[in-house]
Design a protein around this motif. Structure first.
Motif, PDB file in Angstrom:
ATOM      1  N   GLN A   1       7.450  25.127  44.323  1.00 21.62           N
ATOM      2  CA  GLN A   1       6.954  25.570  44.513  1.00 21.62           C
ATOM      3  C   GLN A   1       5.362  24.520  44.895  1.00 21.62           C
ATOM      4  O   GLN A   1       5.380  23.597  44.221  1.00 21.62           O
TER       5      GLN A   1
ATOM      6  N   PHE B   1       0.262  29.389  46.924  1.00 22.67           N
ATOM      7  CA  PHE B   1       1.134  28.576  46.437  1.00 22.67           C
ATOM      8  C   PHE B   1       2.465  29.115  47.833  1.00 22.67           C
ATOM      9  O   PHE B   1       2.540  30.303  47.448  1.00 22.67           O
TER      10      PHE B   1
ATOM     11  N   SER C   1      -2.993  30.973  44.433  1.00 30.11           N
ATOM     12  CA  SER C   1      -2.974  29.936  43.488  1.00 30.11           C
ATOM     13  C   SER C   1      -3.137  30.300  42.532  1.00 30.11           C
ATOM     14  O   SER C   1      -2.838  29.877  41.075  1.00 30.11           O
TER      15      SER C   1
END
Length: 351
Positions: free
Chosen positions: A33, A101, A91
């Motif tokens: 990630q 992300f 995010s």
């Protein structure tokens, strides 16, 4: 023999339906990630190597895995060939310059082969669950114990760091039960007996105590990790809260990987016979076999004999007997039984 044949017949029916419960089975070891500013292919290609590095560290448990020449020299090539799919998500971090992300999924067999060829240990999916007692004291804010429902920046950063290294954690609920047992001061003074007693309800394998304070120079943190009879202590400082959370996460992961990661080989290195008591039903037998076969050091499991509720097995290991003992100590599914009168080690199967 009649009982064994009956078990095996039933097992054929059960093998596709039983969902074995392990202590903690980490499912995103091969997923990275990465925070990104956009969803463009250019930026995605720029961070592929960063994503692969994150996965290699997570799977090996080795923060210095890129120091291995066989891996470092092929990083760009491997990042392109081993990446299978990608997706984006918000995010959700306050004041974050990167609003997304990027989630990158890599080929698990390919990653394992790269590490095996380089002679790097692999830390499997069965990992110790850590209950975290974390007290944060920031100027102009009351002391706070992080809970399972905390949604502040510190909690989110800590969870993301632990996920980055494949460490399963749980914060306490801090409901009436917890509040009657634990205070902020218990965490500050590291009252291990008090916190251990309170942690029993969470069925964890380890306990982490953390005390973070802030002054004009930044953040100070004291940490203690307790697992069984072992204890590790760290003191650290950082300009930001992210600095201390990243450091302690790496310390914990490196420490535990040194205990549980195993160098994988194509052939078994060790074989031994094991007896397990308390296997009373066909479902117990299938769960036992699935449990053993999913342990990182185990290469193969063969049934030798069934006598009443006792099962005798041949275990082939990729590592040492010690690595096997450490692996089974995590899940609490098998408990070693004192067996002085026999040469075959005896374990109790815990339903």
């Amino acid at each position: 023999m009649k009982q064994l044949l009956s078990w095996l017949a039933i097992s054929i029916c059960l093998i596709c339906t039983i969902n074995t419960a392990f202590a903690v089975r980490v499912t995103r070891l091969y997923q990275a990630q990465i925070p990104v500013a956009s969803q463009t292919s250019e930026e995605r290609n720029q961070v592929l190597q960063q994503g692969l590095t994150q996965v290699l560290i997570k799977v090996s448990g080795d923060n210095g895995v890129l120091n291995h020449p066989k891996i470092k020299s092929r990083l760009e090539e491997l990042a392109s060939t081993l990446m299978q799919e990608f997706s984006y998500s918000p995010s959700n971090l306050p004041d974050n310059a990167e609003p997304y992300f990027l989630q990158l999924n890599f080929d698990a067999d390919g990653i394992n082969k790269v590490l095996q060829d380089a002679g790097v240990p692999i830390w499997g999916q069965n990992r110790p669950l850590i209950v975290v007692w974390l007290d944060v004291e920031i100027p102009n804010h009351p002391a706070e114990i992080m809970t399972n429902d905390s949604a502040n920046e510190i909690s989110l950063l800590f969870k993301q760091n632990m996920d980055r290294r494949g460490l399963p954690i749980i914060f306490p609920m801090m409901d009436i039960t917890d509040m009657n047992l634990v205070s902020v001061n218990d965490i500050v003074i590291k009252a291990i007996p008090v916190l251990t007693n309170a942690a029993k309800r969470y069925s964890s394998d380890a306990m982490l105590m953390g005390h973070i304070t802030q002054d004009k120079n930044g953040f100070n943190a004291q940490w203690t990790l307790v697992m069984g009879q072992s204890q590790w202590d760290w003191s650290m400082t950082g300009e930001t809260i992210a600095d201390v959370l990243t450091t302690v996460t790496n310390n914990i992961a490196d420490t535990l990987a040194g205990r549980y990661a195993v160098i994988m080989t194509d052939t078994a290195q060790t074989k031994f016979t094991l007896q397990v008591a308390g296997v009373t039903e066909a479902e117990d037998f299938m769960q036992l076999m699935n449990y053993l076969q999913h342990l990182t050091p185990v290469a193969d499991v063969q049934l030798i004999q069934v006598s009443g509720s006792d099962v005798t097995l041949n275990i082939s290991l990729r590592g040492t007997r010690e690595s096997f003992s450490q692996a089974v100590s995590l899940g609490k599914k098998l408990t070693s039984v004192n067996n002085n009168n026999q040469t075959i080690p005896l374990y109790q199967w815990n339903h």
